[in-house]
Design a protein around this motif. Structure first.
Motif, PDB file in Angstrom:
ATOM      1  N   TYR A  51       3.074  -4.775  -6.242  1.00 52.91           N
ATOM      2  CA  TYR A  51       2.771  -6.953  -6.491  1.00 52.91           C
ATOM      3  C   TYR A  51       0.948  -6.607  -5.660  1.00 52.91           C
ATOM      4  O   TYR A  51       0.100  -7.882  -6.394  1.00 52.91           O
ATOM      5  N   GLU A  52       0.523  -5.870  -5.549  1.00 54.62           N
ATOM      6  CA  GLU A  52      -1.227  -5.392  -5.818  1.00 54.62           C
ATOM      7  C   GLU A  52      -1.492  -4.537  -6.475  1.00 54.62           C
ATOM      8  O   GLU A  52      -1.061  -3.642  -7.039  1.00 54.62           O
ATOM      9  N   ASP A  53      -2.688  -3.566  -5.880  1.00 55.66           N
ATOM     10  CA  ASP A  53      -3.604  -3.326  -7.337  1.00 55.66           C
ATOM     11  C   ASP A  53      -2.781  -1.832  -7.195  1.00 55.66           C
ATOM     12  O   ASP A  53      -2.394  -1.427  -6.513  1.00 55.66           O
ATOM     13  N   PRO A  54      -2.339  -1.738  -8.671  1.00 57.72           N
ATOM     14  CA  PRO A  54      -1.836  -0.337  -8.763  1.00 57.72           C
ATOM     15  C   PRO A  54      -1.760   0.753  -8.302  1.00 57.72           C
ATOM     16  O   PRO A  54      -1.367   1.626  -8.853  1.00 57.72           O
ATOM     17  N   LEU A  55      -3.387   0.914  -8.664  1.00 57.46           N
ATOM     18  CA  LEU A  55      -4.233   1.938  -8.518  1.00 57.46           C
ATOM     19  C   LEU A  55      -4.438   2.866  -6.847  1.00 57.46           C
ATOM     20  O   LEU A  55      -4.830   3.741  -6.470  1.00 57.46           O
ATOM     21  N   VAL A  56      -4.534   1.883  -6.115  1.00 56.19           N
ATOM     22  CA  VAL A  56      -4.297   2.255  -4.355  1.00 56.19           C
ATOM     23  C   VAL A  56      -3.580   2.950  -3.700  1.00 56.19           C
ATOM     24  O   VAL A  56      -1.827   1.923  -4.780  1.00 56.19           O
ATOM     25  N   LYS A  57      -3.295   3.591  -2.636  1.00 55.14           N
ATOM     26  CA  LYS A  57      -2.304   3.578  -2.148  1.00 55.14           C
ATOM     27  C   LYS A  57      -0.970   3.007  -1.719  1.00 55.14           C
ATOM     28  O   LYS A  57      -0.995   1.410  -2.416  1.00 55.14           O
ATOM     29  N   LYS A  58       0.363   3.786  -2.115  1.00 56.82           N
ATOM     30  CA  LYS A  58       1.664   2.494  -2.411  1.00 56.82           C
ATOM     31  C   LYS A  58       2.928   3.064  -1.100  1.00 56.82           C
ATOM     32  O   LYS A  58       2.609   4.626  -0.871  1.00 56.82           O
ATOM     33  N   ALA A  59       2.733   2.623  -0.226  1.00 54.31           N
ATOM     34  CA  ALA A  59       3.367   2.352   0.627  1.00 54.31           C
ATOM     35  C   ALA A  59       5.295   2.815   0.296  1.00 54.31           C
ATOM     36  O   ALA A  59       5.713   1.503  -1.205  1.00 54.31           O
ATOM     37  N   LEU A  60       6.100   3.756   0.642  1.00 54.05           N
ATOM     38  CA  LEU A  60       7.243   3.668  -0.335  1.00 54.05           C
ATOM     39  C   LEU A  60       8.272   3.517   1.241  1.00 54.05           C
ATOM     40  O   LEU A  60       7.672   2.990   2.747  1.00 54.05           O
ATOM     41  N   PRO A  61       9.623   3.012   1.306  1.00 55.09           N
ATOM     42  CA  PRO A  61      10.604   2.109   1.712  1.00 55.09           C
ATOM     43  C   PRO A  61      10.440   3.600   3.135  1.00 55.09           C
ATOM     44  O   PRO A  61      10.036   4.418   2.959  1.00 55.09           O
ATOM     45  N   LYS A  62      10.892   2.349   4.367  1.00 51.35           N
ATOM     46  CA  LYS A  62      10.559   3.470   5.558  1.00 51.35           C
ATOM     47  C   LYS A  62      12.120   4.101   5.517  1.00 51.35           C
ATOM     48  O   LYS A  62      11.964   3.966   6.534  1.00 51.35           O
ATOM     49  N   LYS A  63      13.317   3.525   5.150  1.00 56.98           N
ATOM     50  CA  LYS A  63      14.519   4.018   5.417  1.00 56.98           C
ATOM     51  C   LYS A  63      13.961   5.837   4.753  1.00 56.98           C
ATOM     52  O   LYS A  63      14.985   7.008   5.153  1.00 56.98           O
ATOM     53  N   PHE A  64      13.583   5.340   3.169  1.00 55.73           N
ATOM     54  CA  PHE A  64      13.119   6.783   3.264  1.00 55.73           C
ATOM     55  C   PHE A  64      12.313   7.204   3.383  1.00 55.73           C
ATOM     56  O   PHE A  64      12.446   9.323   4.103  1.00 55.73           O
ATOM     57  N   ALA A  65      11.470   6.969   4.772  1.00 58.02           N
ATOM     58  CA  ALA A  65      10.396   8.106   5.362  1.00 58.02           C
ATOM     59  C   ALA A  65      11.232   8.284   6.153  1.00 58.02           C
ATOM     60  O   ALA A  65      11.141   9.522   7.367  1.00 58.02           O
ATOM     61  N   ASP A  66      12.532   7.519   6.825  1.00 64.90           N
ATOM     62  CA  ASP A  66      13.404   7.925   7.982  1.00 64.90           C
ATOM     63  C   ASP A  66      14.042   9.185   7.915  1.00 64.90           C
ATOM     64  O   ASP A  66      13.968  10.399   8.545  1.00 64.90           O
ATOM     65  N   TYR A  67      14.431   9.051   6.652  1.00 61.21           N
ATOM     66  CA  TYR A  67      15.871   9.802   5.647  1.00 61.21           C
ATOM     67  C   TYR A  67      14.673  11.772   5.679  1.00 61.21           C
ATOM     68  O   TYR A  67      15.160  12.577   5.965  1.00 61.21           O
ATOM     69  N   LEU A  68      13.003  11.954   5.708  1.00 59.02           N
ATOM     70  CA  LEU A  68      12.723  12.996   5.863  1.00 59.02           C
ATOM     71  C   LEU A  68      11.755  13.132   6.943  1.00 59.02           C
ATOM     72  O   LEU A  68      11.564  13.911   7.422  1.00 59.02           O
ATOM     73  N   ASP A  69      12.460  12.547   8.266  1.00 55.11           N
ATOM     74  CA  ASP A  69      11.716  12.531   9.515  1.00 55.11           C
ATOM     75  C   ASP A  69      12.676  13.940   9.972  1.00 55.11           C
ATOM     76  O   ASP A  69      12.877  14.374   9.311  1.00 55.11           O
ATOM     77  N   GLY A  70      11.325  14.932  10.293  1.00 56.46           N
ATOM     78  CA  GLY A  70      11.099  15.530  11.002  1.00 56.46           C
ATOM     79  C   GLY A  70      10.682  17.196   9.840  1.00 56.46           C
ATOM     80  O   GLY A  70      10.311  18.073  10.006  1.00 56.46           O
ATOM     81  N   GLN A  71      10.269  16.780   8.385  1.00 54.36           N
ATOM     82  CA  GLN A  71      10.039  17.475   7.586  1.00 54.36           C
ATOM     83  C   GLN A  71       8.870  16.635   6.577  1.00 54.36           C
ATOM     84  O   GLN A  71       9.494  16.437   5.420  1.00 54.36           O
ATOM     85  N   GLU A  72       8.062  16.537   7.102  1.00 52.62           N
ATOM     86  CA  GLU A  72       6.991  15.199   7.102  1.00 52.62           C
ATOM     87  C   GLU A  72       5.968  15.828   6.146  1.00 52.62           C
ATOM     88  O   GLU A  72       5.787  16.705   6.171  1.00 52.62           O
ATOM     89  N   PRO A  73       6.772  15.349   4.214  1.00 55.43           N
ATOM     90  CA  PRO A  73       5.340  17.075   3.195  1.00 55.43           C
ATOM     91  C   PRO A  73       4.153  16.229   3.132  1.00 55.43           C
ATOM     92  O   PRO A  73       3.735  15.126   3.827  1.00 55.43           O
ATOM     93  N   ALA A  74       3.222  17.126   3.243  1.00 51.71           N
ATOM     94  CA  ALA A  74       1.583  16.891   2.871  1.00 51.71           C
ATOM     95  C   ALA A  74       1.529  16.113   1.614  1.00 51.71           C
ATOM     96  O   ALA A  74       0.731  15.544   1.415  1.00 51.71           O
ATOM     97  N   LYS A  75       2.563  16.561   0.300  1.00 49.22           N
ATOM     98  CA  LYS A  75       2.228  16.356  -0.659  1.00 49.22           C
ATOM     99  C   LYS A  75       3.865  16.147  -1.293  1.00 49.22           C
ATOM    100  O   LYS A  75       4.765  16.601  -1.002  1.00 49.22           O
TER     101      LYS A  75
END
Length: 167
Positions: A51-75
Motif C-alpha cells: 500500500y505504501e512505498d514498495p522499497l521501504v521495510k515491510k511488516a510481516l504478519p504478527k502471527k508469523f512473527a509469533d510463530y517464530l517466537d524464540g527463534q527470531e532470525p537476524a536475516k
C-alpha cells in the motif's frame, strides 16, 4: 374426516411459514465449530499487500512473527518462485512489540522482481529462514520470471541483477 385433515394441513403450513419468516434461532447451525485452541499454531504461508512505498521495510504478519517466537532470525533468505536457485539475503528487524520487518536487502529484491504499489506478495516459509516468494500485480495476476543469473552467491546483492520477465 377428510375435511378436517385438509383444514389441519392448511393451518400447519400457514403457521410454519409465519414462524420461518419472523423466527430467529432455534435451528441447528450448519457452520462447523470453531477450531480448538489446543491445535498448534502453524503459519507456513501468508501475503502482504503493498500500500505504501514498495522499497521501504515491510511488516510481516504478527502471527508469523509469533510463530517464530524464540527463534527470531537476524536475516531471512528470499527465493523467488520460478526464478532460479538464487537466495536474496534480507535483514530482519523486530520492534519489541511482536512485529517483524523485512529491512536491508528488501529494496534490492523488490526492484529485481517488480514489486510495486498495489502488488500482493505471497510468502511461503520453507524452514531454515528461507521464504519462497510469488509476486502478484494489482489485477491479481502472478508475475512470472526466470533468471539468467548462474551466480547463487547471495553476498553480491549490491549489484542487483533482476529476474527477466519472459516475453
Amino acid at each position: 374426516m377428510a375435511s378436517t385433515s385438509r383444514t389441519r394441513n392448511g393451518r400447519g403450513r400457514g403457521r410454519g411459514r409465519g414462524r420461518r419468516r419472523g423466527g430467529r434461532g432455534g435451528g441447528s447451525s450448519l457452520l462447523p465449530p470453531p477450531p480448538s485452541s489446543t491445535l498448534p499454531l502453524i503459519i507456513e504461508e501468508f501475503f502482504i499487500v503493498i500500500y505504501e512505498d514498495p522499497l521501504v521495510k515491510k511488516a510481516l504478519p504478527k502471527k508469523f512473527a509469533d510463530y517464530l517466537d524464540g527463534q527470531e532470525p537476524a536475516k531471512v533468505y528470499l527465493r523467488a518462485a520460478d526464478c532460479g536457485p538464487r537466495l536474496w539475503t534480507v535483514e530482519v528487524l523486530f520492534d519489541g512489540q511482536g512485529r517483524m520487518y523485512l529491512d536491508k536487502g528488501w529494496e534490492n529484491f523488490a526492484i529485481a522482481h517488480g514489486v510495486d504499489f498495489g502488488c500482493y506478495v505471497h510468502f511461503k516459509y520453507e524452514g531454515d529462514d528461507v521464504l519462497t516468494v510469488k509476486v502478484f500485480d494489482g489485477t491479481m495476476c502472478r508475475k512470472y520470471y526466470y533468471s539468467d543469473d548462474e551466480d547463487t552467491d547471495d553476498e553480491s546483492d549490491d549489484d542487483v541483477k533482476p529476474c527477466i520477465h519472459p516475453l
